[in-house]
Design an enzyme around this catalytic site. Sequence first.
Site, short mmCIF file in Angstrom:
data_model
loop_
_atom_site.label_atom_id
_atom_site.label_comp_id
_atom_site.label_asym_id
_atom_site.label_seq_id
_atom_site.Cartn_x
_atom_site.Cartn_y
_atom_site.Cartn_z
N CYS A 165 66.19 29.94 -10.31
CA CYS A 165 67.45 29.40 -10.87
C CYS A 165 67.58 29.92 -12.30
CB CYS A 165 67.49 27.88 -10.81
SG CYS A 165 66.10 27.03 -11.58
N ASP B 75 60.50 29.81 -4.10
CA ASP B 75 61.36 29.36 -5.20
C ASP B 75 60.44 29.13 -6.40
OD1 ASP B 75 63.25 28.31 -6.84
OD2 ASP B 75 63.80 26.64 -5.57
N LYS C 169 65.33 22.32 -0.28
CA LYS C 169 65.40 23.52 0.58
C LYS C 169 64.55 23.34 1.83
CE LYS C 169 66.20 26.43 -3.49
NZ LYS C 169 65.98 25.35 -4.49
N GLU D 7 53.13 22.10 -2.55
CA GLU D 7 53.47 21.63 -3.89
C GLU D 7 52.17 21.25 -4.61
OE1 GLU D 7 54.77 20.66 -7.37
OE2 GLU D 7 56.16 21.54 -5.90
N ASP E 51 47.80 24.99 -5.04
CA ASP E 51 48.27 25.95 -6.03
C ASP E 51 48.72 27.22 -5.33
OD1 ASP E 51 48.59 27.81 -8.07
OD2 ASP E 51 46.87 27.09 -9.22
N ALA F 10 58.90 21.28 -4.39
CA ALA F 10 59.55 20.06 -4.91
C ALA F 10 60.89 20.37 -5.57
CB ALA F 10 58.62 19.36 -5.92
#
EC number: 2.1.1.176
Length: 412
Positions: free
Chosen positions: A355, A302, A239, A256, A283, A235
């Site tokens: 990030c 990610d 991407k 997700e 999960d 989410a």
Amino acid sequence: MNKNRYYGTHILYRVLIKHEHLKSAMTAVLPKTIEAQDKAWIQHICYMSLRHYFSLSARWQKFLHKPLKDQLVGQLLTLSLAQKFYAQAPDHAIVHEAVNTAGMLKKSWAKGLINTVLKQSLADRDFRSGNAQQQYEHPDWWLALVKKDWPDDWTDIIRANNQPPPLWIRCRPGLTDCPGRPHAQLSNARLINDKQLPHDLLAQGHISVQDAAAQWAAHLLNPQNDERILDACAAPGGKSCHLLELNPNIQLDILEQDPQRLQLIDDNLQRLNLTARRLIQGDATEPDTWYREPKYDKILLDVPCSASGVVRRHPDIKLLRQPEDMTLLTRLQTRILQAAAKLLADGGRLLYVTCSVFRAENERQIKRFLTNNPDFSEQTIIIPDSQKCKYGVQILPGQADMDGFYYCLLRK
């Protein structure tokens, strides 16, 4: 306008005292019928109040004889000073509206205090940041960690964090009239002014809002025909959609855990008229509950992180995040990485992404993984305007107008 200050004060209270994320607080406080112009003003003043919270709150605290116990009144004072320094409102209007807003907040007892303290704060020409938190607008523990991890770059990182973010869009491949300034290496990335966002192209699925740093993910994974690819922790799906835009002939599974965020991914796929093989609610640390054979050729990982590389987009992060969160996050990242590694076919590639600018979440995480998984090796990747790390590469906030992102490509 007093109502806007009323809403803004409650939003700041929910973020700073109730520890809610800014977007959630705005959704909870603002009525659905609010005018777009009013919503934009509230959002701007809340962002400025949070971005410069340490210095703004210090300005009014300077004129109190004892600490202010009423936190709602404190947020009103902070927001009022944000109007002065980041919305160019006239002093008399700031004081008048703050006093009126105190009545709306049922804080009539505080009208005199607000009137006096604001007038003194607005007239103060001698204010100097008293400590590092006020000077750099970040918590002490955060500053210490950035200094430790990036001794030569920490001031640039902090400076970038305190700036409003640029707006990048991703254009559909083949779109000939995509607006904005092209990125030097990313063919479909464009830098535009937020006032020039073409909402018609957005609604039609021709463009998506996505920072250039995040757009590197799909290019680095380089999706090829018929490859089985997993996008874990996917989410809001930017991407995932980018992978399908680059090559619609892949077999993409999108994972997700949160059902509402999974619905958000589905909404994005429909807007862009894209199709994934499977949307999975599950999960990432427990693949046995959702994984089906065969193994994946490529995995995009990610992982949940501190988000320390996107503070300029989410200034509430630096105020909500606590030092102990780092331990919990790095443990979770380790579990997700280990679980995903088992799902990768021999010869397959895994792209680890955060990030974050904190090395504990990035190269130290990879070092630990490679030590424990000798069947994996790092693959060289090159991102211009990035910093080469011992493992992987780091885009620092503000470099080439991008957000802070870390990438490391691994081969099994």
